[in-house]
Design an enzyme around this catalytic site. Structure first.
Site, PDB file in Angstrom:
ATOM      1  N   ASP A 307      -4.066   6.030  -2.505  1.00  0.00           N
ATOM      2  CA  ASP A 307      -4.352   4.599  -2.607  1.00  0.00           C
ATOM      3  C   ASP A 307      -3.051   3.819  -2.404  1.00  0.00           C
ATOM      4  OD1 ASP A 307      -6.603   2.603  -3.605  1.00  0.00           O
ATOM      5  OD2 ASP A 307      -4.675   1.954  -4.448  1.00  0.00           O
ATOM      6  N   ILE A 308      -3.103   2.794  -1.536  1.00  0.00           N
ATOM      7  CA  ILE A 308      -1.900   1.994  -1.258  1.00  0.00           C
ATOM      8  C   ILE A 308      -1.632   1.074  -2.444  1.00  0.00           C
ATOM      9  CG2 ILE A 308      -0.858   0.326   0.318  1.00  0.00           C
ATOM     10  CD1 ILE A 308      -2.668   1.382   2.503  1.00  0.00           C
ATOM     11  N   GLU A 350      -8.361   0.364   0.895  1.00  0.00           N
ATOM     12  CA  GLU A 350      -7.060   1.001   1.116  1.00  0.00           C
ATOM     13  C   GLU A 350      -6.984   2.404   0.526  1.00  0.00           C
ATOM     14  OE1 GLU A 350      -6.693  -1.427  -2.732  1.00  0.00           O
ATOM     15  OE2 GLU A 350      -7.799  -1.466  -0.845  1.00  0.00           O
TER      16      GLU A 350
END
Length: 582
Positions: A307-308, A350
């Site tokens: 996950d960004i 994301e």
């Protein structure tokens, strides 16, 4: 010249004609009816023989009645043969009626009222009638395969009809009663009778010739028809072949278009439109397949959730277009560091998922760490750098996809809650908190007897390499001095070179056909090991990359997989389910 001499002189010619007809019948292709012509010609020869028999010593029914009837039967057989040759139906009524009346008249004028003139008139009139009938048969309902020859034969039969009518008129009107000159050879036959016999013979020769020509014309006609039909069939077949080729080309074009469309549809159905990574549906299908392989073969399987960090801020500050470019760039970076067997999917927004077959929790955690480090070092246009949080979970044999993913997601949540830019392992395993000692305890390559090939030297060297690798991994994860680690690397390379040399000699002597390819793999591994050693000396080697090379490339792929291909040449191979995970 007396009549006996004339008959004797003409008999060989008649016999030759008959034999020629029979030879054509027996040796060449003839049509139905030709056999009747041969029988008719034989009747003429037999009649001549009977005429030469002594009438004062043999019964008259044989030398007169039967001999004259055979002359009439000759024409009957010619007529029957011609009709059969043309494919027409032939009855027996007229032949029976003519035969009965003819024999009755011959008997009357032989036994009751003997008269040579009457007998000659009877045979001449009957033959003239049947000659005329032959003319009618030949000139009516002519088949298409006849040329001029049937008209020519009709002319011969017409001439014979006229000759027989004049013969009958002559003996009835122009001459006195005749004495049987066949009984008294000294008597000469009348001039007209002497001329009649060779004319009849000459006509028979022409008729026989015309019958052979008629058979040949029919053969040629049917051959032309067959050739025409064959040519037509060839033309039609070529047309069909052209049509088939065109249909096949259309089908192939359509099939290619369908395949392209199916590929595009499959791509659209299983691929994220923005990044090109798999979508959720494709990931779940691949995960289900890999989980089946885990249950069947016991191969490890792990999952990395990515996950960004602060991605919403990227969109708010730089815009959604910049955010899209970050997602695309992130996929490119992750893909560049994965193996061909690994899979990358966009789970949503994301968040991304990496599916890593044949990887334990420990090796997957090292892969995740390498990904984290590389992403943190990558510069993305418009936003500079970003960080990611990662959660790692190894699939357990008894759990379903939802449970496995939930554990990875929980690990990811802990990573984000713990400050982001880090990795966390699933709750069932000790967390990956950065402690080198904990990692060292987790990463151990264990030798099992199932890995043995049965050759004492090779098995001893394999166990020694396991120990070398474990010592080196401990040193790396415990951050021991660089000089000590470099010494362990050199010792491992030295022992590996010696092992490869011994192994190549043993498998070559054992007759392993892939020995040359195996030696090439050895050289490639040694070259890669030396390159990594040089990078370690200058400080450019990442710990995760060295671990992946040792645990995955050398141990998992080579010692535990590639080496097994020559085991059958040393000992009987073991079952897959007896081989534990490395």
């Amino acid at each position: 010249m007396d009549i006996n001499t004339l008959i004797i002189l003409t008999l060989p010619a008649a016999l030759a004609i008959t034999l020629s007809m029979a030879t054509v019948f027996w040796t060449s292709r003839t049509y139905p009816g030709f056999g009747y012509w041969v029988i008719g010609s034989s009747c003429r020869v037999l009649a001549a023989v009977l005429f030469l028999l002594p009438r004062d010593q043999l019964p008259l029914w044989l030398t007169i009645i039967l001999a004259n009837y055979l002359l009439l039967a000759e024409i009957m057989f010619y007529r029957r043969g011609t009709l059969v040759f043309r494919g027409q139906v032939v009855g027996y009524g007229w032949e029976i009626a003519a035969s009965v009346t003819f024999i009755a008249l011959c008997v009357y004028f032989t036994y009751i009222t003997p008269s040579l003139n009457a007998r000659i008139a009877v045979i001449s009139l009957y033959c003239a009638a049947w000659n005329a009938w032959m003319v009618r048969v030949l000139l009516t309902r002519r088949p298409p395969y006849f040329g001029f020859i049937d008209r020519w034969q009709a002319g011969i039969w017409g001439g014979l009809a006229g000759l027989n009518l004049s013969h009958a008129w002559f003996v009835l009107m122009a001459v006195p009663p005749l004495t049987d000159f066949l009984i008294t050879p000294a008597l000469n036959a009348p001039v007209f009778l002497s001329l009649w016999i060779p004319l009849i013979l000459f006509a028979s020769l022409l008729i026989a010739l015309s019958q052979v020509i008629m058979n040949t014309q029919r053969l040629e006609y049917e051959l032309r028809i067959a050739q025409t039909q064959l040519e037509q069939d060839i033309i039609e077949r070529k047309c069909h072949e052209v049509e088939l080729r065109q249909a096949r080309d259309v089908a192939e074009t359509t099939n290619r278009a369908l395949q392209t469309a199916n590929t595009e549809l499959s791509q659209l159905a299983t691929t994220d439109a923005l990044t090109g990574a798999w979508n959720r549906r494709r990931l779940e299908e691949a995960a289900a397949n890999e989980m089946q392989r885990l249950k069947r073969y016991g191969q490890p399987l792990s999952l990395i959730a990515i996950d960004i960090d602060f991605f919403k801020k990227v969109n708010d500050v730089h815009g959604h277009a910049a955010g899209d470019q970050v997602l695309i760039g992130l996929v490119a970076v992750v893909r560049s560091m994965l193996r061909p067997t690994d899979s990358l999917a966009r789970w949503g927004g994301e968040e991304f998922i990496v599916l890593t077959p044949c990887e334990t929790l420990e090796s997957a955690a090292l892969i995740a760490e390498r990904l984290r480090e590389q992403i943190a070092k990558t510069v993305f246009p418009a936003v500079d750098t970003i960080t990611v949080s990662l959660g790692v979970a190894q699939c357990l044999p008894q759990e379903c996809w939802e449970q496995w993913f939930a554990r990875a997601d929980a690990a990811l949540y802990r990573a984000k809650a713990g400050g982001r830019n880090q990795i966390q392992t699933a709750p069932e395993t000790p967390p990956h908190d950065g402690s080198n000692k904990a990692a060292a305890n987790l990463v151990q390559l264990n030798w099992h007897q199932a890995y043995a090939c049965g050759h004492p030297l090779l098995d001893q060297q394999h166990r020694a390499l396991f120990e070398h690798v474990n010592r080196l991994l401990d040193a790396l994860l415990l951050s021991q001095p660089a000089d000590e680690i470099a010494g362990l690397i050199e010792l491992l390379i030295h022992d590996t070179i010696q092992h490869f040399k011994d192994e190549e000699a043993i498998i070559t002597a054992a007759g392993y056909p892939g020995a040359a390819n195996h030696a090439a793999i050895h050289r490639a591994l040694i070259d890669q090991a030396r390159s990594l050693a040089n990078r370690f000396r200058v400080g450019s080697l990442d710990t995760g990359e060295l671990f992946h090379f040792l645990a995955h490339d050398v141990i998992a792929l080579h010692l535990l997989r590639a080496d097994r291909t020559f085991f059958p040449y040393l000992v009987a191979p073991q079952r897959l389910d007896q081989i534990p995970n490395a």
